[in-house]
Design a protein around this motif. Structure first.
Motif, PDB file in Angstrom:
ATOM      1  N   ILE A 242       0.732  -1.077  -0.054  1.00 35.15           N
ATOM      2  CA  ILE A 242      -0.107  -0.102  -0.069  1.00 35.15           C
ATOM      3  C   ILE A 242       0.832   1.321   0.099  1.00 35.15           C
ATOM      4  N   TYR A 243       1.960   1.204   0.798  1.00 37.53           N
ATOM      5  CA  TYR A 243       2.915   2.276   0.731  1.00 37.53           C
ATOM      6  C   TYR A 243       3.473   2.594  -0.731  1.00 37.53           C
ATOM      7  N   ARG A 244       3.813   1.450  -1.233  1.00 35.17           N
ATOM      8  CA  ARG A 244       4.353   1.527  -2.623  1.00 35.17           C
ATOM      9  C   ARG A 244       3.366   2.222  -3.572  1.00 35.17           C
ATOM     10  N   GLY A 245       2.157   1.797  -3.270  1.00 35.33           N
ATOM     11  CA  GLY A 245       1.020   2.202  -4.157  1.00 35.33           C
ATOM     12  C   GLY A 245       0.860   2.027  -5.590  1.00 35.33           C
ATOM     13  N   GLY A 246       0.338   2.991  -6.187  1.00 34.80           N
ATOM     14  CA  GLY A 246       0.081   3.102  -7.702  1.00 34.80           C
ATOM     15  C   GLY A 246      -1.210   2.221  -7.965  1.00 34.80           C
ATOM     16  N   CYS A 247      -1.592   2.428  -9.184  1.00 31.43           N
ATOM     17  CA  CYS A 247      -2.853   1.951  -9.495  1.00 31.43           C
ATOM     18  C   CYS A 247      -2.783   0.325  -9.927  1.00 31.43           C
ATOM     19  N   VAL A 248      -1.573  -0.315  -9.853  1.00 31.77           N
ATOM     20  CA  VAL A 248      -1.521  -1.578 -10.321  1.00 31.77           C
ATOM     21  C   VAL A 248      -0.561  -2.127  -9.329  1.00 31.77           C
ATOM     22  N   ASP A 249      -0.585  -3.355  -8.714  1.00 33.46           N
ATOM     23  CA  ASP A 249       0.126  -3.808  -7.593  1.00 33.46           C
ATOM     24  C   ASP A 249       1.513  -4.404  -8.328  1.00 33.46           C
ATOM     25  N   SER A 250       2.624  -4.522  -7.526  1.00 34.17           N
ATOM     26  CA  SER A 250       3.866  -4.922  -8.329  1.00 34.17           C
ATOM     27  C   SER A 250       3.923  -6.336  -8.957  1.00 34.17           C
ATOM     28  N   THR A 251       3.008  -7.086  -8.640  1.00 37.36           N
ATOM     29  CA  THR A 251       2.853  -8.404  -9.427  1.00 37.36           C
ATOM     30  C   THR A 251       2.553  -8.144 -10.858  1.00 37.36           C
ATOM     31  N   ASN A 252       1.663  -7.191 -11.228  1.00 36.56           N
ATOM     32  CA  ASN A 252       0.867  -7.179 -12.466  1.00 36.56           C
ATOM     33  C   ASN A 252       1.347  -5.904 -13.212  1.00 36.56           C
ATOM     34  N   GLN A 253       2.560  -5.494 -12.787  1.00 38.63           N
ATOM     35  CA  GLN A 253       2.881  -4.094 -13.534  1.00 38.63           C
ATOM     36  C   GLN A 253       3.331  -4.410 -14.826  1.00 38.63           C
ATOM     37  N   SER A 254       3.946  -5.657 -15.137  1.00 38.11           N
ATOM     38  CA  SER A 254       4.282  -5.997 -16.540  1.00 38.11           C
ATOM     39  C   SER A 254       3.191  -6.330 -17.449  1.00 38.11           C
ATOM     40  N   LEU A 255       2.054  -6.958 -16.905  1.00 38.66           N
ATOM     41  CA  LEU A 255       0.937  -7.231 -17.786  1.00 38.66           C
ATOM     42  C   LEU A 255       0.261  -6.048 -18.280  1.00 38.66           C
ATOM     43  N   ALA A 256       0.087  -5.000 -17.100  1.00 39.66           N
ATOM     44  CA  ALA A 256      -0.566  -3.896 -17.404  1.00 39.66           C
ATOM     45  C   ALA A 256       0.351  -3.073 -18.667  1.00 39.66           C
ATOM     46  N   LEU A 257       1.628  -3.106 -18.595  1.00 40.03           N
ATOM     47  CA  LEU A 257       2.300  -2.453 -19.769  1.00 40.03           C
ATOM     48  C   LEU A 257       2.200  -2.884 -20.930  1.00 40.03           C
ATOM     49  N   LEU A 258       1.939  -4.432 -21.131  1.00 42.50           N
ATOM     50  CA  LEU A 258       1.933  -4.987 -22.155  1.00 42.50           C
ATOM     51  C   LEU A 258       0.796  -4.862 -22.936  1.00 42.50           C
ATOM     52  N   LEU A 259      -0.360  -4.778 -21.998  1.00 36.53           N
ATOM     53  CA  LEU A 259      -1.709  -4.546 -22.518  1.00 36.53           C
ATOM     54  C   LEU A 259      -1.944  -2.945 -23.224  1.00 36.53           C
ATOM     55  N   MET A 260      -1.126  -2.282 -22.464  1.00 38.32           N
ATOM     56  CA  MET A 260      -1.017  -0.702 -22.936  1.00 38.32           C
ATOM     57  C   MET A 260      -0.438  -0.729 -24.331  1.00 38.32           C
ATOM     58  N   THR A 261       0.614  -1.486 -24.617  1.00 38.27           N
ATOM     59  CA  THR A 261       1.244  -1.452 -25.555  1.00 38.27           C
ATOM     60  C   THR A 261       0.494  -1.876 -26.749  1.00 38.27           C
ATOM     61  N   LEU A 262      -0.324  -3.041 -26.465  1.00 36.84           N
ATOM     62  CA  LEU A 262      -1.077  -3.541 -27.489  1.00 36.84           C
ATOM     63  C   LEU A 262      -2.517  -2.732 -27.837  1.00 36.84           C
ATOM     64  N   GLY A 263      -2.608  -1.964 -27.068  1.00 32.73           N
ATOM     65  CA  GLY A 263      -4.015  -1.157 -27.273  1.00 32.73           C
ATOM     66  C   GLY A 263      -4.132  -0.418 -28.698  1.00 32.73           C
ATOM     67  N   GLN A 264      -5.333   0.120 -28.659  1.00 33.26           N
ATOM     68  CA  GLN A 264      -5.384   0.908 -30.125  1.00 33.26           C
ATOM     69  C   GLN A 264      -4.565   2.114 -30.031  1.00 33.26           C
ATOM     70  N   ARG A 265      -4.438   2.681 -31.475  1.00 33.26           N
ATOM     71  CA  ARG A 265      -3.502   3.750 -31.355  1.00 33.26           C
ATOM     72  C   ARG A 265      -3.770   5.229 -30.671  1.00 33.26           C
ATOM     73  N   ASP A 266      -3.905   4.903 -29.289  1.00 31.34           N
ATOM     74  CA  ASP A 266      -4.370   5.956 -28.592  1.00 31.34           C
ATOM     75  C   ASP A 266      -3.523   6.064 -27.414  1.00 31.34           C
ATOM     76  N   VAL A 267      -3.674   7.295 -26.617  1.00 33.80           N
ATOM     77  CA  VAL A 267      -2.829   7.048 -25.190  1.00 33.80           C
ATOM     78  C   VAL A 267      -3.190   6.711 -24.033  1.00 33.80           C
ATOM     79  N   SER A 268      -2.495   5.615 -23.730  1.00 33.92           N
ATOM     80  CA  SER A 268      -2.823   5.129 -22.226  1.00 33.92           C
ATOM     81  C   SER A 268      -1.859   5.468 -21.222  1.00 33.92           C
TER      82      SER A 268
END
Length: 328
Positions: A242-268
């Motif tokens: 919780i102290y580290r915080g953020g919108c995605v916890d440390s286990t899923n950081q890479s999953l979130a970044l991958l899905l952002m990369t594969l998204g439509q040509r729009d800003v994530s």
């Protein structure tokens, strides 16, 4: 052996992959095939948790030709990989944010298996999507409740209650809304080795889910762990997360970044806590495979008044489209 098992799993979910390994097992030639999916079963190696295999399937499943429905057998909870409980609590809500949802998205634990012998069984099902939605996920919000599971297999059911009590002893100072389920599986469902552990998740008003977990030492390895200590340490790990915080916890950081990369040509945009070493290496892979660079802005704690240093990750998706998904 667990890497060989992983290659066999990848071979099962794809069609037309070509894999060659030299005799000493030091070089691997891999020519990817089409992601096929369908209904499958796989026996994972007991030297790593099912989480090791499931993490990769979470990345691939939305882009299959047929919706994936796979039964994985092996170790459900260990000390190395993210447990099935944590991935169920954190990764599935994350996939929903990118528009991958529906009744068929689920992780179900049929049997628990602890190391060294395993014996657990889970079902993972995921629907397919043609394109992913871009996300703007920059405000984690305040913590509103804590949920968790204390599980025990082939030991006294009292162990789970003792873990819950010691974890609540710490967390109740901060928050009244805490509910930790006790999950004691018996007979065939309890796998082949004794053990116990705990998985805690904190949920915020904006739907961010942060998690922490701990499992007891495998039978015959290392000193015995008291359930009270394990419960306390798990609660402290959750507070650390919780102290580290953020919108995605440390286990899923890479999953979130991958899905952002594969998204439509729009800003994530996604606000993350301090990047884990795994995530940093993963960003390098994203750059070499997709030629995509993230804009990384650090947010100091003074601006946010919350926890550790935060990083705002921004990228424009590559517009990836699932070619094999048939249009109905």
């Amino acid at each position: 052996d667990f890497e060989a098992s992983f290659i066999r799993l990848i071979d099962k979910v794809t069609n037309g992959s070509r894999i060659e390994i030299n005799q000493t097992g030091t070089t691997l030639y891999y020519q990817p095939g089409l992601l096929y999916g369908g209904s499958l079963e796989h026996d994972c190696s007991p030297s790593r948790g099912i989480g090791y295999y499931l993490e990769s399937l979470l990345c691939l499943a939305p882009f299959m030709k047929h919706p994936l429905k796979i039964v994985l057998r092996g170790v459900t909870n260990d000390q190395v990989d993210p447990s099935v409980d944590v991935l169920k609590a954190t990764a599935l809500p994350l996939l929903k944010k990118f528009g991958i949802d529906g009744e068929s998205l689920e992780i179900k634990i049929n049997r628990r298996g602890m190391p060294p012998k395993g014996g657990g069984e889970i079902l993972f099902a995921c629907p397919v999507r043609k394109v992913l939605q871009p996300v703007q996920f920059t405000d984690p919000g305040k913590i509103k409740r804590i949920r968790g599971t204390a599980y025990s297999v082939r030991v006294s059911p009292q162990m789970a209650n003792r873990m819950v009590e010691s974890a609540r002893g710490i967390l109740n100072k901060f928050l009244p809304d805490i509910y930790i389920y006790t999950d004691h599986m018996k007979g065939v469902c309890s796998g082949k080795s004794p053990g116990f552990g705990m998985c805690l998740t904190a949920e915020t008003i904006n739907g961010t889910i942060l998690s922490a977990e701990l499992a007891s030492n495998p039978q015959g390895q290392g000193p015995a762990v008291l359930p009270e200590e394990l419960g306390q340490n798990c609660a402290k790990l959750l507070l650390e997360e919780i102290y580290r915080g953020g919108c995605v916890d440390s286990t899923n950081q890479s999953l979130a970044l991958l899905l952002m990369t594969l998204g439509q040509r729009d800003v994530s945009k996604v606000l993350l806590g301090p990047l884990s070493p795994y995530t940093i290496e993963f960003l390098r892979h994203l750059r070499s495979f997709f030629q995509i660079m993230f804009k990384i802005e650090t947010k100091t704690t003074e601006e946010e008044h919350m926890g550790g240093e935060k990083v705002l990750m921004t990228c424009v998706g590559i517009g990836f489209c699932n070619l094999s998904k048939t249009m109905r």
